[in-house]
Design a protein around this motif. Structure first.
Motif, PDB file in Angstrom:
ATOM      1  N   LEU A   1       0.814  -1.218   0.000  1.00  0.00           N
ATOM      2  CA  LEU A   1       0.000   0.000   0.000  1.00  0.00           C
ATOM      3  C   LEU A   1       0.844   1.263   0.000  1.00  0.00           C
ATOM      4  N   VAL A   2       2.024   1.209   0.576  1.00  0.00           N
ATOM      5  CA  VAL A   2       2.860   2.409   0.630  1.00  0.00           C
ATOM      6  C   VAL A   2       3.770   2.511  -0.588  1.00  0.00           C
ATOM      7  N   SER A   3       3.727   1.521  -1.471  1.00  0.00           N
ATOM      8  CA  SER A   3       4.674   1.509  -2.590  1.00  0.00           C
ATOM      9  C   SER A   3       4.229   2.437  -3.718  1.00  0.00           C
ATOM     10  N   ARG A   4       5.203   2.937  -4.445  1.00  0.00           N
ATOM     11  CA  ARG A   4       4.903   3.806  -5.576  1.00  0.00           C
ATOM     12  C   ARG A   4       4.303   2.994  -6.718  1.00  0.00           C
ATOM     13  N   GLU A   5       4.553   1.702  -6.723  1.00  0.00           N
ATOM     14  CA  GLU A   5       3.912   0.891  -7.750  1.00  0.00           C
ATOM     15  C   GLU A   5       2.406   0.828  -7.523  1.00  0.00           C
ATOM     16  N   PHE A   6       2.023   0.867  -6.248  1.00  0.00           N
ATOM     17  CA  PHE A   6       0.602   0.842  -5.909  1.00  0.00           C
ATOM     18  C   PHE A   6      -0.055   2.183  -6.205  1.00  0.00           C
TER      19      PHE A   6
END
Lengths: 351, 351, 351, 351
Positions: free
Chosen positions: C71-76
């Protein structure tokens, strides 16, 4: 080698990577995951193939599958290596890496004839098997005692001969390798020089064994790669020595990484000894850590012993005096037996 | 020097310590605390006085009052030192440590004439002031590219001359100092050799400036002591270079310790530059860390730039390509101005 | 997930691993290398699949392909998140993570009404936008000042309101989350509590934003996983704060890892600020590291400021006095502009 | 406390420092060195006196003379403390810190009744004396198994009772202290919570013993200060547990710092045990490091054992299976004897 592609890698970028792999002589296998593409590259490792792939914009990361070391690996040579110091069995040499636990001991620095001869005698009497003494000293400050150089080597060799002990001393300059090899039975590469590649190559071309200390901030892999430098030049007589790594903890001078002992024994066929004196920096911790080292599987110890530590020109605080060295050996004997090894005390050897 | 006695130190043990201090030529002052005795020792620091005192059984610890470095300290020389590379002002040399921010750039290794000449031209065009290129490479593995040695130095010198840029290259063996000094304007001591004392002494006896990188696990104090080795031999032209230290964080190759920049500037008069390429290990982080380095007070940068990183024989992943180097300089200019410094772009200098 | 088999893995052991993968719901792809077998496992990550595979005797190692955070990833979420402190735009809140650089400042601990009000006024006057002040203090020693608890929160809230500044304060116990949320606009999770999972879950269930400091010895991945804990509970308003990691260097209290700033910005969409006061431990290094932080790409600063540091009940040595804080903001302005950001000074805002 | 003045401190600045010391209730003694002034401050330590002095502009540094911990120090209580787990001698409790070496063992997490009962029986049979099992699990990822909470405690207590073994389990939230104390004989504070001061205070107010693990990046001094928090609240039944610290080495999960064992034994009267499972992260290194721990002077071991590690919901790779645990005890016995300690095997105890 496993190549993990970025989430947004395009088909043409994928083809570029595959083309690059083919140019390098790799076969490639594509694995299409739920989110990502992963490529398995099969073939002989190429010069900096990993680095080239990592510069490609669609590559997220490259995961190597194999260890980078070869000749020193246990996969290359499954059985333990035994390194003989001071000649082979017939010549009365000392085997490091076999059943026997070997204690190397002596002062940090050779200071004068009386000091090193006195040290040699007491070490012999207590059960040490190899005499150590520094002649070329790597010192943090240019203003402290730097060692007696060749004169120190002469005194060390003389003291060793008189006591019937092979000797070990450090070499810090490729130019000095020949002179150190002339006087000693085992050449030490110190922690600060573990990645002094010119020096490693140079000792790789002599016929005497080498004691390779782990660098203060060196990983186990880098340490084995340093050994690989020596062995790759033709000298396979390498003994590894764990002597503490640098961590945030300042109560002890360094943090002795004893888990490195079983790890290295698992990865490599080379013998491993432990130096509890430099690791802890204080005589008080030397005895417990020496026992722990042997219990962890080490093949021997390198211990600083001085006839009169309060008068030592260097490393007095971490040196054992004669009584404490005696006590170390005395408490070591049952631990050596407990782990099924032997401790041949030098006084029972022909001098 | 402050000597803290143990809680249970007896009067006779106290007298022994005082006697020892007198023998060393110190005056002593006794402070009787609520729990402990503390002794202040006044006088010129003696050879390993601290170590001798620490071996005394009633001494708890010894606290040094003074820094161990002298010649490189700001107390010794309060004003900033400026090191000229490639000759003095009249000779068109480059000053490091003054108002100007100096960018040194180039490939990790000199690979061939075309590569280094191409690198030199693009670096010159974008604003680099000193050309870097390795000829003697310290590599973790004996099986990777080790550099072109003297041939590489020749190609580097030639490329520098054509482009009108002084050159810097690493020396890793005392035996090679003369040949490296012959071809280069600035000799680099790499991180792995920061405590190669034989090498430090050797470059301390030449008349060319030295770029001293911080060791992977070296404290700021050890780094300054290494500089002290060079200066103590007579060569005061030393530039320090922060390039990342080893920590538990593995996302970046090393951890760039930018706080070392203001600390070193406070403790020492020597110039300090920063190498964001080796510190981070990936081109992506080079630009932000280069800007941060200048904002922290660094006097310059050492950056890896390659005409075609994907073809680099070493360190491709951390090398900037020409467009990225251009962009680095472009974003650097306003930061340099923001901190009140200057960036003289080399293309505006007479070649 | 990539499974690397041991050199001597037998066919039946290989089949066991493949069977295990199928049981876990993975598809498997076999890659037969020159020396080793490698298996690519494709499918949704399973509970501790990696650990189970690693216990199988023929498995050498398991390499994860994906980041563990989601959830904290830039991919998300590819675009930058902006966290509003003290209400949304209409309510005069402060956006963290947008164009604007936000300076949070104040004393380590709230000591009394006069001190915190005086701090609030001077911070407001100099350009700080959010007021900090500790009421629940995590202290290494049980014998030092532990904070004023709820009384401190009241004084902080009152001072913030008077000055027109939102306030931030630390919470160290899940039981105190409600009371801290009642008085503050932003709840701080300190470095020592970064992996206090009970506390993370608890602040994940409130509707106020959270400032999550990086642990002293936490990797970037662990830091993002700690943020994931909060976001997974439903609170996506998380601001990350780099505040120095623990290394062997002791000259500064910690080592400020500024390269974490661009790395986290690359991996995650969350805003990142930097605390140069706790990182360095001494006011002298706060200003240069604050400038460096902004140059590295940080979205803001957290700085200790005290009306009279010599009288501070904690962290006096690292606190800026009013004149030094003024000077910090003054030197910060050109750096903020140089990197294309804005600095809205609070005195120009409607209170 | 020793105050080192700056080189250029003026007389009036010196007088200010002396005045400040008087205000704090210290007596001061001036030592005029060759270069610097040094002040010895005598008196009872004051709240943050060191910090206040360090903010004074003419003060270079302040050197504390005394350790910050008191109640846990060996100076306060010279003889070894013995902590009884599961009741006193009469009640059949287990003494930790005396002649006897105590092995605590069990699975990382309680998974179900069958698993923990099976673990309890095998541990009892092999010679373990205290049963461990996690019910509240601190996990890096919010998506992995977090433990069975109170249900897990019930199953653990039941299994312990059936096997006649006292039990230990971790508590991670102050709110859960009472429930954990209700079911267990020893409450564990994990590495991540070593500086969770709210939790430390809370377990300081119960009457059951506490097992305090060293934090991943905690110095020995901070560890003892954490113990001081517990003891200062009234609970002196604290057992320390070394479980590896975080370093740059990644081959093992952490670096087991065995030198901490003799150091802590020297500084403190509290018992110290070692957890080789979490320290190394792999079952292969558990046995050698367990032996080394005892050789270094530890009072016991905490070992992960699982009836079927390949099915473990957490930490399978580092868990010993029954045969390996048997073998561990078997090889441990001679080492325990070699260091003059005893190993009472639980099967010979009345249940």
């Amino acid at each position: 080698m496993i190549i993990v592609m970025k989430l947004d890698a395009s088909d043409s970028q994928l083809m570029e990577v595959c083309q690059q792999l083919e140019n390098m002589g790799y076969q490639h296998h594509l694995i299409r995951g739920v989110e990502r593409l992963v490529i398995g590259a099969v073939g002989e490792a190429k010069l900096n193939g990993k680095e080239i792939l990592e510069t490609m914009p669609a590559v997220e990361k490259v995961l190597p599958v194999r260890h980078p070391f070869k000749l020193v690996s246990r996969e290359f040579k499954p059985e333990d290596s035994v390194v003989w110091v001071g000649g082979n069995k017939e010549m009365g040499g000392i085997p490091v890496g076999g059943e026997e636990i070997v204690v190397m001991a002596g002062p940090c620095a050779v200071e004068n004839r009386e000091q090193i001869q006195s040290a040699a005698q007491l070490i012999k009497a207590s059960g040490g098997r190899i005499l150590r003494g520094g002649a070329f000293k790597p010192r943090t400050s240019p203003y402290t005692f730097q060692g007696l150089a060749e004169k120190g080597l002469q005194l060390l060799a003389e003291a060793g001969q008189k006591a019937g002990l092979p000797v070990v001393s450090e070499v810090i300059n490729p130019e000095d390798v020949d002179v150190v090899a002339q006087y000693t039975d085992l050449l030490q590469i110190g922690a600060r020089n573990m990645q002094n590649f010119a020096l490693l190559r140079r000792v790789g071309r002599i016929s005497k064994p080498v004691l390779l200390k782990r660098g203060l901030a060196s990983t186990i892999e880098e340490w084995l790669m340093a050994a690989e430098y020596i062995v790759a030049e033709g000298n396979s007589q390498v003994i590894l020595c764990e002597r503490g790594i640098r961590t945030f903890e300042t109560y002890t001078r360094n943090t002795l990484d004893l888990s490195a002992v079983p790890v290295v024994k698992h990865l490599s066929h080379l013998p491993v000894i432990v130096d509890p004196s430099h690791a802890t920096g204080k005589w008080r911790w030397v005895q417990p850590m020496a026992l722990a080292a042997i219990a962890s599987g080490a093949d021997g110890l390198l211990v600083e012993v001085h006839p009169d530590p309060a008068k030592a020109l260097s490393d007095g605080p971490q040196s054992l005096n004669p009584a404490k060295f005696d006590r170390l050996i005395e408490t070591l004997i049952p631990v050596v037996k407990a782990v099924g090894r032997e401790l041949n005390l030098s006084q029972q050897q022909p001098a």
